[in-house]
Write a protein that holds these residues in place. Structure first.
Motif, PDB file in Angstrom:
ATOM      1  N   UNK A  57       3.211  39.279 -21.027  1.00  0.00           N
ATOM      2  CA  UNK A  57       3.991  38.150 -20.511  1.00  0.00           C
ATOM      3  C   UNK A  57       4.242  37.110 -21.596  1.00  0.00           C
ATOM      4  N   UNK A  58       3.233  36.846 -22.419  1.00  0.00           N
ATOM      5  CA  UNK A  58       3.412  35.908 -23.519  1.00  0.00           C
ATOM      6  C   UNK A  58       4.469  36.373 -24.502  1.00  0.00           C
ATOM      7  N   UNK A  59       4.471  37.658 -24.801  1.00  0.00           N
ATOM      8  CA  UNK A  59       5.473  38.204 -25.723  1.00  0.00           C
ATOM      9  C   UNK A  59       6.870  38.102 -25.138  1.00  0.00           C
ATOM     10  N   UNK A  60       7.002  38.384 -23.850  1.00  0.00           N
ATOM     11  CA  UNK A  60       8.312  38.296 -23.200  1.00  0.00           C
ATOM     12  C   UNK A  60       8.819  36.857 -23.217  1.00  0.00           C
ATOM     13  N   UNK A  61       7.954  35.910 -22.938  1.00  0.00           N
ATOM     14  CA  UNK A  61       8.354  34.498 -22.957  1.00  0.00           C
ATOM     15  C   UNK A  61       8.757  34.091 -24.374  1.00  0.00           C
ATOM     16  N   UNK A  62       7.988  34.526 -25.375  1.00  0.00           N
ATOM     17  CA  UNK A  62       8.289  34.176 -26.765  1.00  0.00           C
ATOM     18  C   UNK A  62       9.650  34.728 -27.190  1.00  0.00           C
ATOM     19  N   UNK A  63       9.915  35.992 -26.889  1.00  0.00           N
ATOM     20  CA  UNK A  63      11.193  36.601 -27.267  1.00  0.00           C
ATOM     21  C   UNK A  63      12.338  35.940 -26.508  1.00  0.00           C
ATOM     22  N   UNK A  64      12.122  35.595 -25.250  1.00  0.00           N
ATOM     23  CA  UNK A  64      13.165  34.923 -24.471  1.00  0.00           C
ATOM     24  C   UNK A  64      13.513  33.570 -25.090  1.00  0.00           C
ATOM     25  N   UNK A  65      12.505  32.827 -25.491  1.00  0.00           N
ATOM     26  CA  UNK A  65      12.758  31.531 -26.122  1.00  0.00           C
ATOM     27  C   UNK A  65      13.523  31.709 -27.426  1.00  0.00           C
ATOM     28  N   UNK A  66      13.163  32.722 -28.206  1.00  0.00           N
ATOM     29  CA  UNK A  66      13.894  32.969 -29.455  1.00  0.00           C
ATOM     30  C   UNK A  66      15.359  33.297 -29.184  1.00  0.00           C
ATOM     31  N   UNK A  67      15.615  34.133 -28.193  1.00  0.00           N
ATOM     32  CA  UNK A  67      17.001  34.492 -27.877  1.00  0.00           C
ATOM     33  C   UNK A  67      17.790  33.282 -27.385  1.00  0.00           C
ATOM     34  N   UNK A  68      17.186  32.478 -26.525  1.00  0.00           N
ATOM     35  CA  UNK A  68      17.879  31.292 -26.021  1.00  0.00           C
ATOM     36  C   UNK A  68      18.191  30.327 -27.158  1.00  0.00           C
ATOM     37  N   UNK A  69      17.215  30.130 -28.055  1.00  0.00           N
ATOM     38  CA  UNK A  69      17.461  29.221 -29.191  1.00  0.00           C
ATOM     39  C   UNK A  69      18.537  29.772 -30.112  1.00  0.00           C
ATOM     40  N   UNK A  70      18.565  31.088 -30.308  1.00  0.00           N
ATOM     41  CA  UNK A  70      19.596  31.690 -31.152  1.00  0.00           C
ATOM     42  C   UNK A  70      20.982  31.518 -30.562  1.00  0.00           C
ATOM     43  N   UNK A  71      21.119  31.775 -29.268  1.00  0.00           N
ATOM     44  CA  UNK A  71      22.421  31.605 -28.613  1.00  0.00           C
ATOM     45  C   UNK A  71      22.829  30.140 -28.631  1.00  0.00           C
ATOM     46  N   UNK A  72      21.883  29.255 -28.341  1.00  0.00           N
ATOM     47  CA  UNK A  72      22.170  27.812 -28.341  1.00  0.00           C
ATOM     48  C   UNK A  72      22.663  27.361 -29.719  1.00  0.00           C
TER      49      UNK A  72
END
Length: 80
Positions: free
Chosen positions: A34-49
């Motif tokens: 779950x921690x890894x999924x949250x971390x990757x999700x945050x990276x993707x959101x920041x990249x798109x942003x």
């Protein structure tokens, strides 16, 4: 007879310890996943942003250059 009871007691304790460790390992695997999924999700959101922000700023910069070019070529400014 006493040594047999001691061995059985140790084996039962060992099985209980192994069962506890197995459950703990499964729990930690879930938490880490779950921690890894949250971390990757945050990276993707920041990249798109960041990408969207960059595109908006570059578009605004180009539009500003076009406005500057038009005013310098015509020499006229709009009245306020």
């Amino acid at each position: 007879m006493v040594s047999r009871k001691i061995r059985v007691g140790f084996s039962v304790n060992g099985v209980l310890v192994l069962a506890f460790l197995w459950v703990l390992k499964a729990f930690l695997e879930v938490i880490c996943t779950l921690g890894s999924v949250v971390f990757v999700s945050i990276l993707l959101i920041r990249g798109v942003w960041t990408g969207v922000t960059y595109l908006q700023e570059s578009r605004n910069h180009r539009m500003g250059e076009l406005d500057d070019e038009n005013s310098t070529w015509t020499g006229a400014q709009p009245a306020n």
